[in-house]
Design an enzyme around this catalytic site. Structure first.
Site, short mmCIF file in Angstrom:
data_model
loop_
_atom_site.label_atom_id
_atom_site.label_comp_id
_atom_site.label_asym_id
_atom_site.label_seq_id
_atom_site.Cartn_x
_atom_site.Cartn_y
_atom_site.Cartn_z
N THR A 33 19.93 -25.38 13.03
CA THR A 33 18.78 -26.19 13.47
C THR A 33 19.26 -27.30 14.40
OG1 THR A 33 17.69 -25.72 11.39
CG2 THR A 33 16.91 -27.66 12.57
N THR A 36 21.20 -28.52 19.92
CA THR A 36 22.37 -27.77 20.41
C THR A 36 22.29 -26.31 19.98
OG1 THR A 36 23.56 -29.83 19.94
CG2 THR A 36 24.87 -27.96 20.68
N GLY A 91 24.58 -27.08 14.39
CA GLY A 91 24.98 -28.38 14.95
C GLY A 91 25.44 -29.32 13.85
N GLY A 104 21.81 -33.08 8.85
CA GLY A 104 20.51 -33.45 8.29
C GLY A 104 19.68 -34.31 9.22
N GLU A 112 20.39 -25.37 5.60
CA GLU A 112 21.60 -25.20 6.43
C GLU A 112 22.83 -25.02 5.54
OE1 GLU A 112 20.55 -27.72 10.47
OE2 GLU A 112 21.21 -28.83 8.72
C1 5RP Z 1 19.54 -30.62 11.39
C2 5RP Z 1 20.96 -30.83 11.72
C3 5RP Z 1 21.33 -30.68 13.15
O1 5RP Z 1 22.21 -29.61 13.27
C4 5RP Z 1 21.96 -31.96 13.61
O2 5RP Z 1 21.02 -33.01 13.45
C5 5RP Z 1 22.41 -31.89 15.09
O3 5RP Z 1 21.32 -31.75 15.93
P1 5RP Z 1 21.44 -31.83 17.51
O4 5RP Z 1 22.22 -30.63 17.95
O5 5RP Z 1 20.02 -31.85 17.99
O6 5RP Z 1 22.16 -33.12 17.84
O7 5RP Z 1 21.79 -31.09 10.89
O8 5RP Z 1 19.27 -30.88 10.03
#
Ligand code: 5RP
Length: 236
Positions: A33, A36, A91, A104, A112
């Protein structure tokens, strides 16, 4: 978009692409999620569409990942229907030198952790801004909590020395509600010296579903960074 935001976007795209490139035909893929991983899902869909790989199935870690997988034509499966996950791509909000994580930021860390920890190969995709010497230095630690237990869990976290904040919605009145119907408390700890111990201690509080410390789960980190004005991907 500022020049700096543009560069972060390109770093995210490049690591997403590099992670998607590692998926082989026939794989069951954990779909993480966040912004990225969203690029990884997009590139995975492109590879499937072009015929470069075939017969993959995704296991989404969130409603967002499920929607993206459908949008990019990745067939989905569930943990009831399969007994393995070959590779997971996700991510992170912070990565320490031991490849331990805080996750998170998208309130999806519970699903996740289930999917990422089951994967034979767990690849983390981040831009270089996520690398820290010590977990908790830049990001609060997310803890998913059953709504009826918010008050006692908040008190228990304060007793552990944390400063808890209920995560509030943006363009939504009231708290963020997770895909499982729970709430998230973001906790500031002055120092996280023992991530493995803290992960267990927090999860032992009645009412806590899962926290965002991922200790000993990561196999490979792909880091997007900028060198001589160019986005490159490095492994660690
Ligand atoms: C979601 C996550 C995401 O992987 C984390 O917040 C990184 O997100 P991004 O790639 O948008 O920076 O842990 O629960």
């Amino acid at each position: 978009m500022s020049a700096e935001q543009d560069l972060v976007k390109v770093m995210k795209q490049e690591v997403g692409k590099a992670a998607a490139a590692r998926v082989k035909s026939g794989s069951i893929v954990g779909l993480g999620t966040g912004s990225t991983t969203a690029y990884a899902i997009q590139f995975l869909g492109d590879r499937l569409k072009s015929g470069e790989i075939k017969d993959i199935q995704g296991i989404p870690t969130s409603f967002q990942a499920e929607v993206l997988a459908k949008q990019y034509g990745i067939p989905l499966t569930t943990l009831d229907a399969t007994d393995r996950i070959d590779i997971a791509i996700d991510g992170a909000d912070e990565v320490d030198p031991q490849k331990n994580l805080i996750k998170g930021g998208g309130a999806a860390h519970t699903r996740e952790k289930i999917v990422d920890s089951l994967a034979e190969l767990f690849i983390v995709v981040v831009d270089s801004g996520k690398l820290v010497d010590r977990l908790g230095s830049t990001f609060l630690l997310p803890v998913e909590v059953l709504p009826m237990a918010i008050a006692p869990v908040t008190r228990a976290i304060e007793k552990l020395g944390g400063k808890p904040e209920l995560r509030m919605g943006i363009r939504k009145a009231g708290p963020v509600i997770t895909d499982q119907g729970n709430m998230v408390i973001d906790v500031k700890f002055d120092r996280i010296d023992d991530p493995a111990g803290l992960e267990k201690t927090l999860n032992n509080i009645p009412g806590v579903l899962e926290n965002g410390l991922f200790v000993g789960v990561t196999d490979l980190v792909l880091v997007g960074e900028v060198k001589d004005g160019q986005a490159i991907v490095r492994e660690f």
